[in-house]
Design an enzyme around this catalytic site. Structure first.
Site, PDB file in Angstrom:
ATOM      1  N   GLU A  18     -36.691  80.544   3.681  1.00  0.00           N
ATOM      2  CA  GLU A  18     -35.243  80.348   3.608  1.00  0.00           C
ATOM      3  C   GLU A  18     -34.870  79.090   2.820  1.00  0.00           C
ATOM      4  O   GLU A  18     -33.768  78.560   2.973  1.00  0.00           O
ATOM      5  CB  GLU A  18     -34.665  80.261   5.023  1.00  0.00           C
ATOM      6  CG  GLU A  18     -34.837  81.536   5.827  1.00  0.00           C
ATOM      7  CD  GLU A  18     -34.280  81.406   7.229  1.00  0.00           C
ATOM      8  OE1 GLU A  18     -33.047  81.468   7.393  1.00  0.00           O
ATOM      9  OE2 GLU A  18     -35.065  81.234   8.172  1.00  0.00           O
ATOM     10  N   SER A 150     -32.676  84.823   8.611  1.00  0.00           N
ATOM     11  CA  SER A 150     -31.929  85.378   7.467  1.00  0.00           C
ATOM     12  C   SER A 150     -32.299  86.823   7.160  1.00  0.00           C
ATOM     13  O   SER A 150     -32.181  87.276   6.028  1.00  0.00           O
ATOM     14  CB  SER A 150     -32.138  84.505   6.217  1.00  0.00           C
ATOM     15  OG  SER A 150     -31.543  83.250   6.385  1.00  0.00           O
ATOM     16  N   TYR A 216     -25.881  87.157   2.030  1.00  0.00           N
ATOM     17  CA  TYR A 216     -25.848  86.129   0.997  1.00  0.00           C
ATOM     18  C   TYR A 216     -25.470  86.609  -0.401  1.00  0.00           C
ATOM     19  O   TYR A 216     -25.163  85.799  -1.266  1.00  0.00           O
ATOM     20  CB  TYR A 216     -27.225  85.451   0.908  1.00  0.00           C
ATOM     21  CG  TYR A 216     -27.655  84.827   2.227  1.00  0.00           C
ATOM     22  CD1 TYR A 216     -26.960  83.754   2.779  1.00  0.00           C
ATOM     23  CD2 TYR A 216     -28.751  85.317   2.915  1.00  0.00           C
ATOM     24  CE1 TYR A 216     -27.350  83.188   3.975  1.00  0.00           C
ATOM     25  CE2 TYR A 216     -29.153  84.756   4.119  1.00  0.00           C
ATOM     26  CZ  TYR A 216     -28.445  83.694   4.644  1.00  0.00           C
ATOM     27  OH  TYR A 216     -28.828  83.143   5.830  1.00  0.00           O
ATOM     28  N   ARG A 255     -25.755  79.126  17.016  1.00  0.00           N
ATOM     29  CA  ARG A 255     -25.058  80.407  16.904  1.00  0.00           C
ATOM     30  C   ARG A 255     -25.842  81.468  17.660  1.00  0.00           C
ATOM     31  O   ARG A 255     -27.070  81.532  17.558  1.00  0.00           O
ATOM     32  CB  ARG A 255     -24.935  80.790  15.426  1.00  0.00           C
ATOM     33  CG  ARG A 255     -23.759  81.687  15.103  1.00  0.00           C
ATOM     34  CD  ARG A 255     -23.785  82.125  13.650  1.00  0.00           C
ATOM     35  NE  ARG A 255     -24.825  83.116  13.430  1.00  0.00           N
ATOM     36  CZ  ARG A 255     -25.675  83.093  12.412  1.00  0.00           C
ATOM     37  NH1 ARG A 255     -25.628  82.112  11.523  1.00  0.00           N
ATOM     38  NH2 ARG A 255     -26.587  84.037  12.275  1.00  0.00           N
ATOM     39  N   ASP A 257     -26.248  85.578  18.177  1.00  0.00           N
ATOM     40  CA  ASP A 257     -25.924  86.846  17.523  1.00  0.00           C
ATOM     41  C   ASP A 257     -26.038  88.013  18.502  1.00  0.00           C
ATOM     42  O   ASP A 257     -26.963  88.065  19.322  1.00  0.00           O
ATOM     43  CB  ASP A 257     -26.863  87.079  16.339  1.00  0.00           C
ATOM     44  CG  ASP A 257     -26.671  86.046  15.241  1.00  0.00           C
ATOM     45  OD1 ASP A 257     -25.609  85.389  15.213  1.00  0.00           O
ATOM     46  OD2 ASP A 257     -27.584  85.896  14.398  1.00  0.00           O
ATOM     47  N   GLU A 270     -30.453  87.196  18.848  1.00  0.00           N
ATOM     48  CA  GLU A 270     -31.206  85.959  18.676  1.00  0.00           C
ATOM     49  C   GLU A 270     -30.269  84.757  18.700  1.00  0.00           C
ATOM     50  O   GLU A 270     -29.050  84.893  18.651  1.00  0.00           O
ATOM     51  CB  GLU A 270     -31.988  85.974  17.362  1.00  0.00           C
ATOM     52  CG  GLU A 270     -31.125  86.060  16.117  1.00  0.00           C
ATOM     53  CD  GLU A 270     -31.955  86.071  14.842  1.00  0.00           C
ATOM     54  OE1 GLU A 270     -32.798  85.177  14.682  1.00  0.00           O
ATOM     55  OE2 GLU A 270     -31.744  86.969  14.016  1.00  0.00           O
ATOM     56  N   ASN A 272     -29.624  81.126  16.649  1.00  0.00           N
ATOM     57  CA  ASN A 272     -29.889  80.324  15.452  1.00  0.00           C
ATOM     58  C   ASN A 272     -29.588  78.869  15.788  1.00  0.00           C
ATOM     59  O   ASN A 272     -28.451  78.529  16.098  1.00  0.00           O
ATOM     60  CB  ASN A 272     -29.010  80.781  14.291  1.00  0.00           C
ATOM     61  CG  ASN A 272     -29.372  82.165  13.809  1.00  0.00           C
ATOM     62  OD1 ASN A 272     -30.216  82.329  12.947  1.00  0.00           O
ATOM     63  ND2 ASN A 272     -28.739  83.177  14.382  1.00  0.00           N
ATOM     64  N   GLY A 276     -26.543  78.648   8.947  1.00  0.00           N
ATOM     65  CA  GLY A 276     -26.086  78.343   7.600  1.00  0.00           C
ATOM     66  C   GLY A 276     -24.853  77.466   7.615  1.00  0.00           C
ATOM     67  O   GLY A 276     -23.974  77.618   8.473  1.00  0.00           O
TER      68      GLY A 276
END
Length: 306
Positions: A18, A150, A216, A255, A257, A270, A272, A276
């Site tokens: 990443e 990602s 992205y 974060r 998800d 998951e 994070n 980002g």
């Protein structure tokens, strides 16, 4: 608000798959800090000698490293040893959150909702078991390298040939791969900041799932914030997000998800711990809805190091 943060290392880039996303995040963070008069300097572990951070007079670090070496507890442990305060989660929670299988095991022990799954180890992978595995996981599965982010190395498969091919591809990124029962539904994410949930976001993509390209590269991925949930369902989502984040031992910011399946059930995906941080990333989108500018968000995260 004027705060003397001293000399701040913005850790970006690194060695993981990443790297490019991390460079984008780190440079956005760096620009936001400098614009507020903070003495922030970019530090790339792939290029710079990070063992010299203390000698170079750095007082704290903003971690914008994604993936291995940045979200897995490695840099957190290194900075702890140096005595340099850093943003985000501690060593243990970072390491656990990076490992999707360990995360799921902890969530299950707390009776938090997550999809059925199976872990496949590269060293003991037996292709003859694929049909049985698919049947046990309802016929269609998501293949996920356990320690990547990602959506790197991920694939949706629904037959034995696809599964074998997807596993061999995933093994290029990780020796441990998760097979997760396919969830048909909507993607949601909840950003956490200083113990509070930010407004939830619903993501919509024309791709088969919310993959790297949708995150992205795509120009047609849609983001809804407010997410459109009725009040009771939104409260349920925020409660689960808070419990899931806490169960892993996470703190500061991050974060969580989710997916909302067709039966209206939440499924945790998951956590994070270093999401980002470009101005168009998910956490800044949620923060904007909550009234934070990008600069204010970055400042609030860095302030956690005081």
């Amino acid at each position: 608000m004027q705060v003397d943060f001293g000399k701040v290392a913005v850790l970006l880039g690194g060695f993981s798959a990443e790297r490019e996303v991390s460079l984008a995040s780190g440079n956005a963070v760096l620009k936001a800090l400098v614009s507020q008069g903070i003495n922030a300097i970019a530090v790339d572990p792939k290029i710079d000698d990070i063992s010299q951070l203390k000698k170079q007079g750095f007082d704290r670090a903003f971690i914008a490293l994604h993936g291995r070496g940045g979200e897995d507890g490695v840099i957190q442990g290194f900075l702890t040893t140096l005595g340099i305060p850093f943003t985000g989660c501690d060593v243990l929670s970072s390491a656990i959150a990076m490992d999707k299988s360990k995360t799921k095991q902890i969530w299950q022990s707390y009776q938090l909702p997550t999809a059925n799954y199976q872990i496949i180890l590269k060293e003991s992978f037996d292709e003859t078991q694929c049909a049985t595995i698919l049947a046990r996981l309802s016929g269609t599965v998501m293949v996920k390298p356990v320690n990547e982010g990602s959506s790197i190395g991920m694939a949706k498969v629904s037959n034995v040939v696809q599964l074998i091919d997807a596993l061999h591809e995933a093994f290029k990124f990780d020796n441990k791969v998760m097979l997760e029962s396919w969830i048909t539904g909507q993607d949601f994410t909840v950003a956490m900041l200083n113990g509070e949930t930010l407004p939830a976001i619903r993501m919509q993509t024309s791709n088969e799932f919310y993959d790297y390209q949708a995150k992205y590269q795509s120009t047609d991925t849609l983001y809804f914030c407010p997410c459109g949930l009725e009040e009771k369902k939104l409260a349920e989502l925020n409660k689960i997000a808070t419990e899931a984040f806490s169960a892993i031992g996470c703190s500061g910011w991050g974060r969580v998800d989710f997916m909302l399946d067709e039966q209206g059930n939440w499924k945790l995906l998951e956590v994070n711990t270093v999401p980002g941080m470009t101005p168009t990333s998910l956490v800044p989108k949620a923060a904007k809805q909550a009234g934070y500018s990008f600069e204010q968000l970055v400042f609030a995260i860095l302030k956690q190091t005081l």
